[in-house]
Design an enzyme around this catalytic site. Structure first.
Site, PDB file in Angstrom:
ATOM      1  N   ASP A 229       0.851  -1.192   0.000  1.00 49.21           N
ATOM      2  CA  ASP A 229       0.000   0.000   0.000  1.00 49.21           C
ATOM      3  C   ASP A 229       0.890   1.246   0.000  1.00 49.21           C
ATOM      4  O   ASP A 229       1.893   1.328   0.706  1.00 49.21           O
ATOM      5  CB  ASP A 229      -0.900  -0.012   1.233  1.00 49.21           C
ATOM      6  CG  ASP A 229      -2.044   0.962   1.118  1.00 49.21           C
ATOM      7  OD1 ASP A 229      -3.201   0.511   1.066  1.00 49.21           O
ATOM      8  OD2 ASP A 229      -1.792   2.182   1.077  1.00 49.21           O
ATOM      9  N   ILE A 230       0.476   2.228  -0.815  1.00 51.61           N
ATOM     10  CA  ILE A 230       1.285   3.443  -0.965  1.00 51.61           C
ATOM     11  C   ILE A 230       1.197   4.348   0.267  1.00 51.61           C
ATOM     12  O   ILE A 230       2.105   5.160   0.514  1.00 51.61           O
ATOM     13  CB  ILE A 230       0.854   4.213  -2.241  1.00 51.61           C
ATOM     14  CG1 ILE A 230       1.961   5.135  -2.721  1.00 51.61           C
ATOM     15  CG2 ILE A 230      -0.453   4.953  -2.041  1.00 51.61           C
ATOM     16  CD1 ILE A 230       1.699   5.712  -4.114  1.00 51.61           C
TER      17      ILE A 230
ATOM     18  N   ASN B 121     -13.132  -3.794   2.374  1.00 49.85           N
ATOM     19  CA  ASN B 121     -14.241  -2.848   2.348  1.00 49.85           C
ATOM     20  C   ASN B 121     -15.024  -2.971   1.049  1.00 49.85           C
ATOM     21  O   ASN B 121     -14.435  -3.083  -0.033  1.00 49.85           O
ATOM     22  CB  ASN B 121     -13.705  -1.419   2.474  1.00 49.85           C
ATOM     23  CG  ASN B 121     -12.909  -1.200   3.749  1.00 49.85           C
ATOM     24  OD1 ASN B 121     -13.234  -1.762   4.787  1.00 49.85           O
ATOM     25  ND2 ASN B 121     -11.864  -0.394   3.670  1.00 49.85           N
TER      26      ASN B 121
ATOM     27  N   GLN C 274     -14.796   1.970   1.291  1.00 52.47           N
ATOM     28  CA  GLN C 274     -14.057   1.633   0.071  1.00 52.47           C
ATOM     29  C   GLN C 274     -13.811   2.889  -0.753  1.00 52.47           C
ATOM     30  O   GLN C 274     -14.748   3.627  -1.073  1.00 52.47           O
ATOM     31  CB  GLN C 274     -14.823   0.605  -0.765  1.00 52.47           C
ATOM     32  CG  GLN C 274     -14.056   0.130  -1.994  1.00 52.47           C
ATOM     33  CD  GLN C 274     -14.791  -0.979  -2.750  1.00 52.47           C
ATOM     34  OE1 GLN C 274     -15.982  -1.187  -2.554  1.00 52.47           O
ATOM     35  NE2 GLN C 274     -14.077  -1.678  -3.608  1.00 52.47           N
ATOM     36  N   VAL C 275     -12.570   3.117  -1.092  1.00 54.14           N
ATOM     37  CA  VAL C 275     -12.188   4.282  -1.898  1.00 54.14           C
ATOM     38  C   VAL C 275     -11.877   3.852  -3.332  1.00 54.14           C
ATOM     39  O   VAL C 275     -12.299   4.496  -4.290  1.00 54.14           O
ATOM     40  CB  VAL C 275     -10.978   5.014  -1.272  1.00 54.14           C
ATOM     41  CG1 VAL C 275     -10.476   6.117  -2.193  1.00 54.14           C
ATOM     42  CG2 VAL C 275     -11.364   5.577   0.097  1.00 54.14           C
TER      43      VAL C 275
ATOM     44  N   HIS D 178     -10.221  -5.448  -2.975  1.00 51.21           N
ATOM     45  CA  HIS D 178      -8.883  -5.576  -2.380  1.00 51.21           C
ATOM     46  C   HIS D 178      -8.987  -5.975  -0.921  1.00 51.21           C
ATOM     47  O   HIS D 178      -9.871  -5.530  -0.198  1.00 51.21           O
ATOM     48  CB  HIS D 178      -8.055  -4.293  -2.525  1.00 51.21           C
ATOM     49  CG  HIS D 178      -8.757  -3.046  -2.064  1.00 51.21           C
ATOM     50  ND1 HIS D 178      -9.719  -2.419  -2.819  1.00 51.21           N
ATOM     51  CD2 HIS D 178      -8.614  -2.314  -0.945  1.00 51.21           C
ATOM     52  CE1 HIS D 178     -10.151  -1.338  -2.181  1.00 51.21           C
ATOM     53  NE2 HIS D 178      -9.509  -1.258  -1.032  1.00 51.21           N
ATOM     54  N   PHE D 179      -8.071  -6.838  -0.523  1.00 51.62           N
ATOM     55  CA  PHE D 179      -7.921  -7.244   0.869  1.00 51.62           C
ATOM     56  C   PHE D 179      -6.695  -6.534   1.422  1.00 51.62           C
ATOM     57  O   PHE D 179      -5.607  -6.657   0.866  1.00 51.62           O
ATOM     58  CB  PHE D 179      -7.711  -8.763   0.982  1.00 51.62           C
ATOM     59  CG  PHE D 179      -8.921  -9.577   0.634  1.00 51.62           C
ATOM     60  CD1 PHE D 179      -9.293  -9.771  -0.688  1.00 51.62           C
ATOM     61  CD2 PHE D 179      -9.690 -10.151   1.637  1.00 51.62           C
ATOM     62  CE1 PHE D 179     -10.415 -10.520  -1.012  1.00 51.62           C
ATOM     63  CE2 PHE D 179     -10.811 -10.914   1.321  1.00 51.62           C
ATOM     64  CZ  PHE D 179     -11.178 -11.090  -0.001  1.00 51.62           C
ATOM     65  N   HIS D 180      -6.900  -5.784   2.511  1.00 51.30           N
ATOM     66  CA  HIS D 180      -5.766  -5.178   3.215  1.00 51.30           C
ATOM     67  C   HIS D 180      -5.196  -6.214   4.186  1.00 51.30           C
ATOM     68  O   HIS D 180      -5.954  -6.827   4.950  1.00 51.30           O
ATOM     69  CB  HIS D 180      -6.220  -3.995   4.069  1.00 51.30           C
ATOM     70  CG  HIS D 180      -6.831  -2.850   3.342  1.00 51.30           C
ATOM     71  ND1 HIS D 180      -6.144  -1.688   3.085  1.00 51.30           N
ATOM     72  CD2 HIS D 180      -8.075  -2.663   2.840  1.00 51.30           C
ATOM     73  CE1 HIS D 180      -6.954  -0.832   2.461  1.00 51.30           C
ATOM     74  NE2 HIS D 180      -8.121  -1.392   2.309  1.00 51.30           N
TER      75      HIS D 180
HETATM   76  P1  5GP Z   1      -9.906   1.323   0.528  1.00 46.17           P
HETATM   77  O1  5GP Z   1     -10.154   2.533   1.379  1.00 46.17           O
HETATM   78  O2  5GP Z   1     -10.527   1.455  -0.849  1.00 46.17           O
HETATM   79  O3  5GP Z   1     -10.276   0.047   1.215  1.00 46.17           O
HETATM   80  O4  5GP Z   1      -8.341   1.255   0.341  1.00 46.17           O
HETATM   81  C1  5GP Z   1      -7.655   1.694  -0.770  1.00 46.17           C
HETATM   82  C2  5GP Z   1      -6.178   1.576  -0.470  1.00 46.17           C
HETATM   83  O5  5GP Z   1      -5.458   1.726  -1.690  1.00 46.17           O
HETATM   84  C3  5GP Z   1      -5.662   2.643   0.482  1.00 46.17           C
HETATM   85  O6  5GP Z   1      -5.050   2.001   1.603  1.00 46.17           O
HETATM   86  C4  5GP Z   1      -4.659   3.417  -0.351  1.00 46.17           C
HETATM   87  O7  5GP Z   1      -3.544   3.853   0.386  1.00 46.17           O
HETATM   88  C5  5GP Z   1      -4.278   2.428  -1.431  1.00 46.17           C
HETATM   89  N1  5GP Z   1      -3.892   3.061  -2.684  1.00 46.17           N
HETATM   90  C6  5GP Z   1      -4.602   3.997  -3.366  1.00 46.17           C
HETATM   91  N2  5GP Z   1      -3.951   4.347  -4.497  1.00 46.17           N
HETATM   92  C7  5GP Z   1      -2.820   3.594  -4.532  1.00 46.17           C
HETATM   93  C8  5GP Z   1      -1.731   3.516  -5.461  1.00 46.17           C
HETATM   94  O8  5GP Z   1      -1.672   4.202  -6.486  1.00 46.17           O
HETATM   95  N3  5GP Z   1      -0.739   2.629  -5.176  1.00 46.17           N
HETATM   96  C9  5GP Z   1      -0.773   1.847  -4.052  1.00 46.17           C
HETATM   97  N4  5GP Z   1       0.254   1.006  -3.871  1.00 46.17           N
HETATM   98  N5  5GP Z   1      -1.773   1.907  -3.157  1.00 46.17           N
HETATM   99  C10 5GP Z   1      -2.784   2.770  -3.389  1.00 46.17           C
END
Ligand code: 5GP
Length: 139
Positions: free
Chosen positions: A32-33, A88, A95-96, A101-103
């Site tokens: 994750d970035i 999420n 969810q963004v 995706h699984f964290h």
């Molecule tokens: P969500 O909130 O959708 O469950 O999590 C999205 C995740 O994707 C966040 O933890 C965010 O930091 C990660 N993320 C978003 N854009 C990028 C990217 O361009 N590269 C990487 N490696 N992670 C990303």
């Protein structure tokens, strides 16, 4: 079914750089970035669907087959005491990025991340009625 060509599809295709940690026919994993902790890893299907239940069962199974193995590698590499797996679905659930995706979030004692939600007790009759409705949908 959603077919979102998000930033994650661009990462899979190599159009955007990412730190890949695992890849097979159906699954891709990368760091994750904006990590919540060292080793925060995202495990995703290659198919670009937004929600977990939109994923064909065999491709969901492909994630299930490697999720624990990736988590174990992450935990060992960073010396974590435990980890959360967070997944999420929908903006209301946090969810963004609209690509499943699984964290994997490594945890340490007193890391300050937290996780507690406000669970509320409910009457057993209400649970029984709800379980009936769910079984009907799943049969
Ligand atoms: P969500 O909130 O959708 O469950 O999590 C999205 C995740 O994707 C966040 O933890 C965010 O930091 C990660 N993320 C978003 N854009 C990028 C990217 O361009 N590269 C990487 N490696 N992670 C990303």
């Amino acid at each position: 079914m959603s077919d979102a060509d998000t930033i994650f599809s661009r990462i899979i295709r190599g159009e955007i750089p990412a730190h890949r940690v695992y890849e097979d026919q159906h699954v891709f994993a990368f760091l994750d970035i904006n990590p919540l902790s060292e080793g925060h890893t995202l495990v995703i299907p290659k198919r670009p669907v937004a929600l977990l239940h939109e994923l064909p069962a065999d491709e969901a199974a492909a994630i299930g087959r490697v999720l624990g193995r990736i988590a174990a590698a992450v935990v060992e590499a960073v010396g974590a005491a435990g980890y959360n797996v967070l997944q999420n679905n929908g903006a209301v659930a946090g969810q963004v990025v609209d690509h499943v995706h699984f964290h994997i979030i490594p945890r340490a004692a007193d890391d300050g991340l937290g996780y507690r939600w406000n669970a509320q007790p409910v009457e057993s009759d209400a649970l029984a009625a709800l379980a009936d409705r769910l079984r009907a949908r799943l049969s």
